[in-house]
Scaffold this motif. Structure first.
Motif, PDB file in Angstrom:
ATOM      1  N   LEU A 217      69.017 132.155  25.301  1.00 24.57           N
ATOM      2  CA  LEU A 217      68.644 130.898  25.953  1.00 24.57           C
ATOM      3  C   LEU A 217      68.246 129.832  24.947  1.00 24.57           C
ATOM      4  O   LEU A 217      68.570 128.651  25.124  1.00 24.57           O
ATOM      5  N   ALA A 218      67.547 130.229  23.884  1.00 24.90           N
ATOM      6  CA  ALA A 218      67.197 129.254  22.841  1.00 24.90           C
ATOM      7  C   ALA A 218      68.464 128.700  22.194  1.00 24.90           C
ATOM      8  O   ALA A 218      68.543 127.497  21.902  1.00 24.90           O
ATOM      9  N   THR A 219      69.452 129.556  22.010  1.00 26.67           N
ATOM     10  CA  THR A 219      70.731 129.104  21.452  1.00 26.67           C
ATOM     11  C   THR A 219      71.414 128.125  22.398  1.00 26.67           C
ATOM     12  O   THR A 219      71.971 127.116  21.956  1.00 26.67           O
ATOM     13  N   TYR A 220      71.368 128.399  23.695  1.00 25.34           N
ATOM     14  CA  TYR A 220      71.936 127.465  24.674  1.00 25.34           C
ATOM     15  C   TYR A 220      71.292 126.091  24.555  1.00 25.34           C
ATOM     16  O   TYR A 220      71.966 125.076  24.448  1.00 25.34           O
ATOM     17  N   GLY A 221      69.961 126.066  24.624  1.00 23.15           N
ATOM     18  CA  GLY A 221      69.248 124.791  24.581  1.00 23.15           C
ATOM     19  C   GLY A 221      69.467 124.041  23.284  1.00 23.15           C
ATOM     20  O   GLY A 221      69.676 122.827  23.281  1.00 23.15           O
ATOM     21  N   LEU A 222      69.450 124.761  22.181  1.00 27.75           N
ATOM     22  CA  LEU A 222      69.664 124.168  20.857  1.00 27.75           C
ATOM     23  C   LEU A 222      71.076 123.615  20.724  1.00 27.75           C
ATOM     24  O   LEU A 222      71.272 122.450  20.364  1.00 27.75           O
ATOM     25  N   THR A 223      72.059 124.432  21.036  1.00 32.41           N
ATOM     26  CA  THR A 223      73.467 124.053  20.831  1.00 32.41           C
ATOM     27  C   THR A 223      73.879 122.900  21.728  1.00 32.41           C
ATOM     28  O   THR A 223      74.463 121.922  21.257  1.00 32.41           O
ATOM     29  N   ILE A 224      73.568 122.997  23.014  1.00 34.42           N
ATOM     30  CA  ILE A 224      74.006 121.942  23.929  1.00 34.42           C
ATOM     31  C   ILE A 224      73.308 120.625  23.603  1.00 34.42           C
ATOM     32  O   ILE A 224      73.920 119.554  23.647  1.00 34.42           O
ATOM     33  N   GLY A 225      72.026 120.701  23.223  1.00 33.35           N
ATOM     34  CA  GLY A 225      71.290 119.489  22.864  1.00 33.35           C
ATOM     35  C   GLY A 225      71.813 118.842  21.595  1.00 33.35           C
ATOM     36  O   GLY A 225      71.938 117.617  21.522  1.00 33.35           O
ATOM     37  N   LEU A 226      72.131 119.652  20.592  1.00 34.20           N
ATOM     38  CA  LEU A 226      72.664 119.111  19.334  1.00 34.20           C
ATOM     39  C   LEU A 226      74.022 118.452  19.538  1.00 34.20           C
ATOM     40  O   LEU A 226      74.251 117.330  19.082  1.00 34.20           O
ATOM     41  N   ILE A 227      74.914 119.156  20.212  1.00 34.17           N
ATOM     42  CA  ILE A 227      76.268 118.609  20.403  1.00 34.17           C
ATOM     43  C   ILE A 227      76.211 117.344  21.249  1.00 34.17           C
ATOM     44  O   ILE A 227      76.817 116.324  20.901  1.00 34.17           O
ATOM     45  N   TYR A 228      75.466 117.380  22.351  1.00 34.01           N
ATOM     46  CA  TYR A 228      75.407 116.226  23.251  1.00 34.01           C
ATOM     47  C   TYR A 228      74.787 115.010  22.568  1.00 34.01           C
ATOM     48  O   TYR A 228      75.181 113.873  22.830  1.00 34.01           O
TER      49      TYR A 228
ATOM     50  N   SER B 260      81.950 114.602  27.765  1.00 37.57           N
ATOM     51  CA  SER B 260      80.945 114.949  26.754  1.00 37.57           C
ATOM     52  C   SER B 260      80.032 116.085  27.231  1.00 37.57           C
ATOM     53  O   SER B 260      79.546 116.868  26.419  1.00 37.57           O
ATOM     54  N   VAL B 261      79.808 116.168  28.534  1.00 42.23           N
ATOM     55  CA  VAL B 261      79.010 117.281  29.064  1.00 42.23           C
ATOM     56  C   VAL B 261      79.772 118.594  28.852  1.00 42.23           C
ATOM     57  O   VAL B 261      79.211 119.569  28.339  1.00 42.23           O
ATOM     58  N   TYR B 262      81.046 118.619  29.241  1.00 39.42           N
ATOM     59  CA  TYR B 262      81.853 119.833  29.020  1.00 39.42           C
ATOM     60  C   TYR B 262      82.018 120.122  27.530  1.00 39.42           C
ATOM     61  O   TYR B 262      81.984 121.276  27.112  1.00 39.42           O
ATOM     62  N   PHE B 263      82.174 119.080  26.731  1.00 41.46           N
ATOM     63  CA  PHE B 263      82.333 119.222  25.279  1.00 41.46           C
ATOM     64  C   PHE B 263      81.090 119.866  24.664  1.00 41.46           C
ATOM     65  O   PHE B 263      81.173 120.561  23.655  1.00 41.46           O
TER      66      PHE B 263
ATOM     67  N   ILE C 292      80.532 123.993  26.939  1.00 41.09           N
ATOM     68  CA  ILE C 292      81.379 125.161  26.659  1.00 41.09           C
ATOM     69  C   ILE C 292      81.032 125.806  25.310  1.00 41.09           C
ATOM     70  O   ILE C 292      80.829 127.033  25.257  1.00 41.09           O
ATOM     71  N   PRO C 293      80.903 125.048  24.213  1.00 40.25           N
ATOM     72  CA  PRO C 293      80.491 125.705  22.958  1.00 40.25           C
ATOM     73  C   PRO C 293      79.096 126.327  23.052  1.00 40.25           C
ATOM     74  O   PRO C 293      78.852 127.384  22.475  1.00 40.25           O
ATOM     75  N   ALA C 294      78.193 125.681  23.780  1.00 34.97           N
ATOM     76  CA  ALA C 294      76.850 126.239  23.941  1.00 34.97           C
ATOM     77  C   ALA C 294      76.911 127.579  24.666  1.00 34.97           C
ATOM     78  O   ALA C 294      76.231 128.536  24.281  1.00 34.97           O
ATOM     79  N   MET C 295      77.725 127.646  25.712  1.00 34.25           N
ATOM     80  CA  MET C 295      77.870 128.893  26.456  1.00 34.25           C
ATOM     81  C   MET C 295      78.446 129.993  25.569  1.00 34.25           C
ATOM     82  O   MET C 295      77.976 131.139  25.613  1.00 34.25           O
TER      83      MET C 295
ATOM     84  N   LEU D  31      79.312 128.936  38.038  1.00 39.56           N
ATOM     85  CA  LEU D  31      78.233 128.108  38.571  1.00 39.56           C
ATOM     86  C   LEU D  31      77.789 127.065  37.539  1.00 39.56           C
ATOM     87  O   LEU D  31      77.598 125.891  37.867  1.00 39.56           O
ATOM     88  N   GLN D  32      77.640 127.479  36.281  1.00 39.70           N
ATOM     89  CA  GLN D  32      77.253 126.553  35.217  1.00 39.70           C
ATOM     90  C   GLN D  32      78.310 125.473  35.008  1.00 39.70           C
ATOM     91  O   GLN D  32      77.972 124.298  34.830  1.00 39.70           O
ATOM     92  N   LEU D  33      79.572 125.862  35.026  1.00 38.73           N
ATOM     93  CA  LEU D  33      80.654 124.907  34.788  1.00 38.73           C
ATOM     94  C   LEU D  33      80.785 123.884  35.919  1.00 38.73           C
ATOM     95  O   LEU D  33      81.323 122.799  35.705  1.00 38.73           O
ATOM     96  N   VAL D  34      80.292 124.225  37.099  1.00 41.79           N
ATOM     97  CA  VAL D  34      80.344 123.291  38.227  1.00 41.79           C
ATOM     98  C   VAL D  34      79.036 122.506  38.343  1.00 41.79           C
ATOM     99  O   VAL D  34      79.050 121.272  38.428  1.00 41.79           O
ATOM    100  N   LEU D  35      77.903 123.201  38.346  1.00 38.28           N
ATOM    101  CA  LEU D  35      76.621 122.549  38.611  1.00 38.28           C
ATOM    102  C   LEU D  35      76.136 121.634  37.496  1.00 38.28           C
ATOM    103  O   LEU D  35      75.665 120.527  37.776  1.00 38.28           O
ATOM    104  N   ILE D  36      76.213 122.081  36.247  1.00 35.22           N
ATOM    105  CA  ILE D  36      75.665 121.283  35.137  1.00 35.22           C
ATOM    106  C   ILE D  36      76.351 119.913  35.063  1.00 35.22           C
ATOM    107  O   ILE D  36      75.668 118.887  35.056  1.00 35.22           O
ATOM    108  N   PRO D  37      77.696 119.854  35.013  1.00 33.51           N
ATOM    109  CA  PRO D  37      78.340 118.524  34.972  1.00 33.51           C
ATOM    110  C   PRO D  37      78.053 117.681  36.219  1.00 33.51           C
ATOM    111  O   PRO D  37      77.866 116.477  36.116  1.00 33.51           O
ATOM    112  N   THR D  38      77.990 118.329  37.379  1.00 31.66           N
ATOM    113  CA  THR D  38      77.703 117.593  38.612  1.00 31.66           C
ATOM    114  C   THR D  38      76.314 116.974  38.561  1.00 31.66           C
ATOM    115  O   THR D  38      76.127 115.796  38.882  1.00 31.66           O
TER     116      THR D  38
END
Length: 175
Positions: free
Chosen positions: A88-99, A109-112, A115-118, A159-166
């Motif tokens: 989970l720390a990797t998720y938060g770190l990676t998605i925050g850095l890339i975004y 940009s959300v999908y960009f 997906i790497p964070a996941m 669920l993540q691929l649908v809910l997060i971008p929405t």
């Protein structure tokens, strides 16, 4: 430089995401198999990384499994909370850095970022689990990594691929 007001806002939002991470698994009634499939703690961590930034996303991801394990005994503190915290720390770190590095904040940009964070989170989960459980025929094998990290988790991944971008689209329209 961020203002004190935006730092306070991020702290409050991070606390909110931490609270959501406490509550969402209750929707699965703490049934491990359903939680393993729907990945309810991943959603608030990913959103925290997107909205508050990598520092907050990583911190919420790191703390959530340990705090939740201490309060509700789910996940068990060792070894489950350890590998979940790394993931989970990797998720938060990676998605925050890339975004934070993309110029335009849109659906792409959300999908960009997502997906790497996941993928990074699942790899860190697998490595941490292999280190804690050992590697080999009787321990954590590559087929167990594929099954647990991807096949069993398909409902949660979808669920993540649908809910997060929405959710991000709704929030971006509200700004």
């Amino acid at each position: 430089m961020k203002t004190k007001k935006s730092e306070i806002k991020n702290i409050v939002l991070a606390a909110l995401f931490l609270s959501i991470g406490f509550l969402l698994p209750m929707l699965t009634n703490q049934v491990k198999e359903i939680g393993d499939s729907l990945l309810p703690m991943h959603l608030p961590v990913l959103l925290c990384g997107l909205i508050c930034g990598w520092k907050y996303g990583a911190m919420v991801g790191l703390l959530l499994p340990f705090l939740r394990g201490a309060v509700f005994s789910m996940p068990p503190l060792y070894p489950n909370a350890v590998w979940m915290a790394a993931e989970l720390a990797t998720y938060g770190l990676t998605i925050g850095l890339i975004y934070s590095k993309v110029n335009r904040k849109n659906l792409f940009s959300v999908y960009f970022s997502l997906i790497p964070a996941m993928l990074c989170g699942r790899v860190v989960w697998g490595i941490t689990k292999a280190v804690l459980l050992g590697v080999g025929d009787k321990a954590f094998t590559f087929s167990m990594f594929i099954a647990g990290g991807f096949i069993d988790a398909l409902p949660g991944i979808a669920l993540q691929l649908v809910l997060i971008p929405t959710i991000m689209q709704i929030l971006n329209k509200q700004k």
